[in-house]
Design an enzyme around this catalytic site. Structure first.
Site, PDB file in Angstrom:
ATOM      1  N   TYR A  65       2.942 -22.882 -33.872  1.00 50.02           N
ATOM      2  CA  TYR A  65       4.280 -23.462 -33.913  1.00 50.02           C
ATOM      3  C   TYR A  65       4.717 -23.896 -32.529  1.00 50.02           C
ATOM      4  CZ  TYR A  65       6.546 -19.311 -31.858  1.00 50.02           C
ATOM      5  OH  TYR A  65       6.943 -18.313 -31.006  1.00 50.02           O
TER       6      TYR A  65
ATOM      7  N   LYS B 103      -0.103 -20.335 -29.236  1.00 48.67           N
ATOM      8  CA  LYS B 103       1.244 -20.094 -29.790  1.00 48.67           C
ATOM      9  C   LYS B 103       1.162 -19.985 -31.316  1.00 48.67           C
ATOM     10  CE  LYS B 103       6.045 -21.559 -29.047  1.00 48.67           C
ATOM     11  NZ  LYS B 103       6.480 -20.344 -28.330  1.00 48.67           N
TER      12      LYS B 103
ATOM     13  N   GLU C  64       4.827 -10.338 -20.468  1.00 45.86           N
ATOM     14  CA  GLU C  64       5.906 -11.301 -20.704  1.00 45.86           C
ATOM     15  C   GLU C  64       6.949 -10.670 -21.597  1.00 45.86           C
ATOM     16  OE1 GLU C  64       4.107 -14.661 -22.668  1.00 45.86           O
ATOM     17  OE2 GLU C  64       2.931 -13.370 -23.983  1.00 45.86           O
TER      18      GLU C  64
ATOM     19  N   LEU D  90       1.673 -16.504 -22.854  1.00 45.08           N
ATOM     20  CA  LEU D  90       1.881 -17.875 -23.312  1.00 45.08           C
ATOM     21  C   LEU D  90       2.075 -18.789 -22.110  1.00 45.08           C
ATOM     22  CD1 LEU D  90       2.315 -19.701 -25.813  1.00 45.08           C
ATOM     23  CD2 LEU D  90       4.764 -19.357 -25.470  1.00 45.08           C
TER      24      LEU D  90
END
Length: 286
Positions: free
Chosen positions: A33, A150, A182, A206
């Site tokens: 996505y 992702k 993260e 990411l």
């Protein structure tokens, strides 16, 4: 007016939108996505999101349901149909819906599923939270090893958000081997002695589109940037901290695991970077 969504070539009222129960995104989280911000009716950093989407598809050996260049028109059409001034466009591609559940990937006759929808977020760029900052806690990072893709595998980040909420915080920073990877849906940074420190790109995090833009703008503004691992203890001793994401842009962090950073208000670096990012990104919005 009902929200209009896009499903496999059709613009539909959300009440009429349907995806098969055999869709692999539903059964296996076999999908990717992207989320693109909309400010003033224009898309922010769309090209970066498009490039990352193609990379995610390539890494999973998943075909694209549409030509990448056609996705821009779909985004624009949804923004227009839903009269979005400030908000988000969510895009999801899954490996499609074969006739039954099977761990093996379906053959080339099964077309990927493409879904897009908008979220209306008035005043997205002027969120009051940016004036006061957010609080984060630390949690163990137990996700799979390819966080650079992702995917829609977001159960643990969702659990992290709920752990933060239960602790009276806004978000969680994930820790692996003693170092911050993260946030649950964002990249993490600390500032020490005017130096911006953030984890270097790898399969562990990411490759944030907003991250790339913010670091570029920081360097152009003669700010010092160091890409390396940092511990949660370093974060607690930092002068300030912040996160970046497509929906929150640059958001100051004022507390880590209950430890107040500085005087408990956003410092100088994060607000300035937020201002620069918004100014520069609006210039190239499409």
């Amino acid at each position: 007016m009902s929200r209009i969504v896009y499903v496999n070539g059709e613009y539909l009222p959300e009440e009429e939108a349907k995806v098969s129960v055999f869709d692999r995104g539903f059964l296996f989280a076999d999908g990717v996505y992207e989320v693109t911000s909309v400010l003033g009716g224009k898309l922010i950093d769309f090209e970066g999101h498009k490039i990352r989407l193609q990379r995610s598809l390539n890494e999973l050996d998943m075909p694209a349901p549409e030509a990448m260049d056609d996705l821009l028109e779909i985004h624009r059409e949804l923004v227009t149909k839903n009269e979005i001034e400030d908000g988000l466009v969510y895009l999801q591609i899954t490996r499609g819906a074969p006739s039954d559940r099977d761990f093996a990937f379906p053959g080339p006759d099964v077309k990927p599923t493409l879904v897009l929808f908008t979220q209306n977020k008035p005043g997205l760029a002027t969120a009051p939270l940016a004036k006061v900052g957010i609080k984060v806690i630390s949690v163990e990072d137990i996700r799979w090893g390819r966080r650079d893709i992702k995917t829609v595998q977001l159960l643990y980040p969702s659990m992290g958000k709920m752990m933060a909420k239960k602790a009276g915080a806004d978000d969680a920073w994930m820790i692996e081997d003693g170092f911050v990877t993260e946030g649950t849906s964002n990249n993490a940074y600390i500032v020490k002695g005017n130096k911006i420190i953030t984890r270097a790109l790898s399969n562990d995090i990411l490759h944030g589109i907003t991250r790339a833009a913010v670091l570029r703008f920081a360097r152009e503004a003669q700010m010092e940037v160091e890409e390396r691992n940092f511990t949660i203890e370093e974060a607690k001793e930092a002068d300030e901290a912040f996160i970046t994401s497509a929906s929150m842009f640059v958001m100051p962090v004022v507390s880590v695991d209950g430890v107040t950073l500085g005087d408990g208000t956003p410092g100088n670096v994060a607000p300035r970077l937020r201002e620069i990012y918004l100014d520069e990104s609006l210039k190239t919005a499409i």
